[in-house]
Design a protein around this motif. Sequence first.
Motif, mmCIF file in Angstrom:
data_model
loop_
_atom_site.group_PDB
_atom_site.id
_atom_site.type_symbol
_atom_site.label_atom_id
_atom_site.label_comp_id
_atom_site.label_asym_id
_atom_site.label_seq_id
_atom_site.Cartn_x
_atom_site.Cartn_y
_atom_site.Cartn_z
ATOM 1 N N CYS A 152 32.801 45.146 49.446
ATOM 2 C CA CYS A 152 34.038 44.524 49.351
ATOM 3 C C CYS A 152 35.115 44.654 50.371
ATOM 4 C CB CYS A 152 34.353 44.642 48.058
ATOM 5 S SG CYS A 152 35.852 43.864 47.117
ATOM 6 N N ARG A 153 35.483 43.915 51.495
ATOM 7 C CA ARG A 153 36.328 44.409 52.185
ATOM 8 C C ARG A 153 38.085 44.450 51.155
ATOM 9 N NH1 ARG A 153 36.594 41.161 57.395
ATOM 10 N NH2 ARG A 153 37.887 43.334 58.180
ATOM 11 N N CYS A 154 38.393 43.900 50.101
ATOM 12 C CA CYS A 154 39.052 44.175 49.880
ATOM 13 C C CYS A 154 39.629 45.061 48.663
ATOM 14 C CB CYS A 154 39.664 42.894 48.560
ATOM 15 S SG CYS A 154 40.347 41.619 49.254
ATOM 16 N N GLY A 155 38.222 46.138 48.737
ATOM 17 C CA GLY A 155 38.113 47.705 47.803
ATOM 18 C C GLY A 155 38.094 47.110 46.308
ATOM 19 N N ALA A 156 37.535 45.866 45.294
ATOM 20 C CA ALA A 156 37.766 46.304 44.012
ATOM 21 C C ALA A 156 36.909 46.394 43.231
ATOM 22 C CB ALA A 156 37.656 44.147 44.516
ATOM 23 N N TYR A 157 36.482 47.816 43.976
ATOM 24 C CA TYR A 157 34.924 48.674 43.680
ATOM 25 C C TYR A 157 35.220 49.000 42.543
ATOM 26 C CZ TYR A 157 32.975 48.147 47.876
ATOM 27 O OH TYR A 157 32.364 47.374 48.865
ATOM 28 N N LYS A 158 36.525 49.488 41.684
ATOM 29 C CA LYS A 158 36.738 49.671 40.061
ATOM 30 C C LYS A 158 36.916 49.136 39.106
ATOM 31 C CE LYS A 158 39.884 52.273 37.761
ATOM 32 N NZ LYS A 158 41.499 53.331 37.418
ATOM 33 N N GLY A 159 36.865 47.875 39.574
ATOM 34 C CA GLY A 159 37.035 46.233 38.479
ATOM 35 C C GLY A 159 35.570 45.812 38.615
ATOM 36 N N ILE A 160 34.855 46.062 39.931
ATOM 37 C CA ILE A 160 33.490 45.518 39.996
ATOM 38 C C ILE A 160 32.354 46.468 38.939
ATOM 39 C CG2 ILE A 160 31.196 44.818 41.030
ATOM 40 C CD1 ILE A 160 33.503 44.435 43.417
ATOM 41 N N GLY A 196 28.699 24.562 30.539
ATOM 42 C CA GLY A 196 29.836 24.868 31.044
ATOM 43 C C GLY A 196 30.469 25.927 30.148
ATOM 44 N N GLU A 197 28.978 26.957 29.769
ATOM 45 C CA GLU A 197 29.845 27.968 29.198
ATOM 46 C C GLU A 197 29.778 29.037 30.069
ATOM 47 O OE1 GLU A 197 29.773 31.579 25.856
ATOM 48 O OE2 GLU A 197 28.778 29.426 25.505
ATOM 49 N N MET A 198 30.800 30.178 31.142
ATOM 50 C CA MET A 198 30.446 31.270 31.852
ATOM 51 C C MET A 198 29.785 32.062 31.629
ATOM 52 S SD MET A 198 33.698 32.066 33.745
ATOM 53 C CE MET A 198 35.241 32.158 32.644
ATOM 54 N N HIS A 199 28.836 32.316 32.259
ATOM 55 C CA HIS A 199 27.818 33.403 31.867
ATOM 56 C C HIS A 199 28.333 34.977 31.580
ATOM 57 C CE1 HIS A 199 25.420 37.014 33.455
ATOM 58 N NE2 HIS A 199 24.143 35.975 33.010
ATOM 59 N N PRO A 200 28.201 35.996 30.947
ATOM 60 C CA PRO A 200 29.292 36.918 30.208
ATOM 61 C C PRO A 200 29.421 37.570 32.133
ATOM 62 C CG PRO A 200 27.376 37.152 29.324
ATOM 63 C CD PRO A 200 27.175 35.648 29.666
ATOM 64 N N MET A 201 28.374 38.199 32.939
ATOM 65 C CA MET A 201 29.098 38.733 33.959
ATOM 66 C C MET A 201 30.511 37.932 34.538
ATOM 67 S SD MET A 201 28.525 41.378 35.585
ATOM 68 C CE MET A 201 26.955 41.694 35.534
ATOM 69 N N GLN A 202 30.447 36.610 35.054
ATOM 70 C CA GLN A 202 31.431 35.369 35.442
ATOM 71 C C GLN A 202 32.859 36.055 34.501
ATOM 72 O OE1 GLN A 202 29.131 32.096 35.053
ATOM 73 N NE2 GLN A 202 29.433 31.336 37.149
ATOM 74 N N GLN A 203 32.206 35.793 33.771
ATOM 75 C CA GLN A 203 33.920 35.731 32.960
ATOM 76 C C GLN A 203 34.370 37.902 32.943
ATOM 77 O OE1 GLN A 203 35.314 33.863 30.726
ATOM 78 N NE2 GLN A 203 36.995 35.934 30.603
ATOM 79 N N ALA A 204 33.441 38.601 32.903
ATOM 80 C CA ALA A 204 33.670 39.825 32.908
ATOM 81 C C ALA A 204 34.660 40.077 33.881
ATOM 82 C CB ALA A 204 32.613 40.815 32.856
ATOM 83 N N PHE A 205 34.128 39.960 35.008
ATOM 84 C CA PHE A 205 34.828 39.968 36.664
ATOM 85 C C PHE A 205 36.227 39.279 36.943
ATOM 86 C CE2 PHE A 205 30.859 40.921 38.499
ATOM 87 C CZ PHE A 205 30.724 41.953 40.136
ATOM 88 N N ILE A 206 36.771 38.029 36.045
ATOM 89 C CA ILE A 206 37.793 37.272 35.609
ATOM 90 C C ILE A 206 38.450 38.677 34.711
ATOM 91 C CG2 ILE A 206 38.889 35.976 34.930
ATOM 92 C CD1 ILE A 206 36.610 34.118 35.101
ATOM 93 N N ASP A 207 37.976 39.427 33.640
ATOM 94 C CA ASP A 207 38.651 40.531 32.883
ATOM 95 C C ASP A 207 39.012 41.400 33.353
ATOM 96 O OD1 ASP A 207 38.221 38.047 31.070
ATOM 97 O OD2 ASP A 207 36.887 39.330 29.718
ATOM 98 N N ASN A 208 38.202 41.719 34.404
ATOM 99 C CA ASN A 208 38.340 43.355 34.912
ATOM 100 C C ASN A 208 38.666 43.520 36.521
ATOM 101 O OD1 ASN A 208 37.044 45.190 32.872
ATOM 102 N ND2 ASN A 208 36.162 43.486 32.867
ATOM 103 N N ASP A 209 39.528 42.039 36.921
ATOM 104 C CA ASP A 209 39.979 41.850 37.908
ATOM 105 C C ASP A 209 38.731 42.831 39.607
ATOM 106 O OD1 ASP A 209 42.726 40.750 37.293
ATOM 107 O OD2 ASP A 209 43.832 42.638 36.616
ATOM 108 N N GLY A 210 37.928 42.263 39.212
ATOM 109 C CA GLY A 210 36.613 42.584 39.984
ATOM 110 C C GLY A 210 36.659 41.698 41.015
ATOM 111 N N PHE A 211 37.905 41.093 41.486
ATOM 112 C CA PHE A 211 37.718 40.258 42.747
ATOM 113 C C PHE A 211 39.605 39.776 43.277
ATOM 114 C CE2 PHE A 211 37.572 37.010 39.140
ATOM 115 C CZ PHE A 211 38.670 36.324 39.931
ATOM 116 N N GLN A 212 39.252 39.855 44.852
ATOM 117 C CA GLN A 212 41.063 39.733 45.659
ATOM 118 C C GLN A 212 39.842 38.671 45.743
ATOM 119 O OE1 GLN A 212 42.960 43.123 46.785
ATOM 120 N NE2 GLN A 212 41.738 44.918 45.055
ATOM 121 N N CYS A 213 40.290 38.387 47.669
ATOM 122 C CA CYS A 213 39.965 37.564 48.258
ATOM 123 C C CYS A 213 39.091 36.445 47.758
ATOM 124 C CB CYS A 213 40.168 37.957 49.207
ATOM 125 S SG CYS A 213 37.897 37.711 50.421
#
Length: 208
Positions: A183-191, A131-148
């Motif tokens: 990433c068509r949204c261009g979220a590469y910096k956050g990724i 039930g605990e997110m993988h560190p990478m999942q949490q990191a994507f949330i913390d750094n806005d690594g996604f848009q759509c």
Amino acid sequence: MATDPRSAPPDLGISRRSLLKGTAASGASAFGAFQAGAQEAEAVPAGGPEVEVEITINGRPERFTLDARTTLLDLLRERLDLTGTKVGCNHGQCGACTVLVDGTRINSCLRLAATLDGAEVTTIEGLAEAGEMHPMQQAFIDNDGFQCGYCTPGQIMSAVGCVTEGHAGSEAEIREYMSGNLCRCGAYKGIVAAVVQARDETEARGAS
């Protein structure tokens, strides 16, 4: 006034009635051939040869009897309803379908499931533990690594592989080894920032 013989149509000796009869007969013959071809095609089985494989998916052994032409992507989505793995280009160029096979990232749209007998497959649904997110999942949330979010599962799986494979030593190296995930949204910096954060956390956990 005399007609210029050069402009007169040639006399082929065929009447209008004969031409229409001939056209109708040719059409009927072609339609008959089409019907025969369609019936022959229906007599050929639609499916290909079937194979049996056993694959461990997200820690759970699964046995399948499937068409030998089935891709891993179709198996995950259509047979197991694991729709976190996305359909993108279906040509291995966008990375939306990235999963881990025996710890190595692959494009599941290009891999036949029949070749994975005995393999271990991890999808985005199997990344969290207890039930605990993988560190990478949490990191994507913390750094806005996604848009759509459509490419995000493939991005995360590829990022996990990037760190595990030892290709996250610098931001430039991360960009290089994540270049197969678009990433068509261009979220590469956050990724990139997310991969750096997860890498540092993973190294810190390993050192403790």
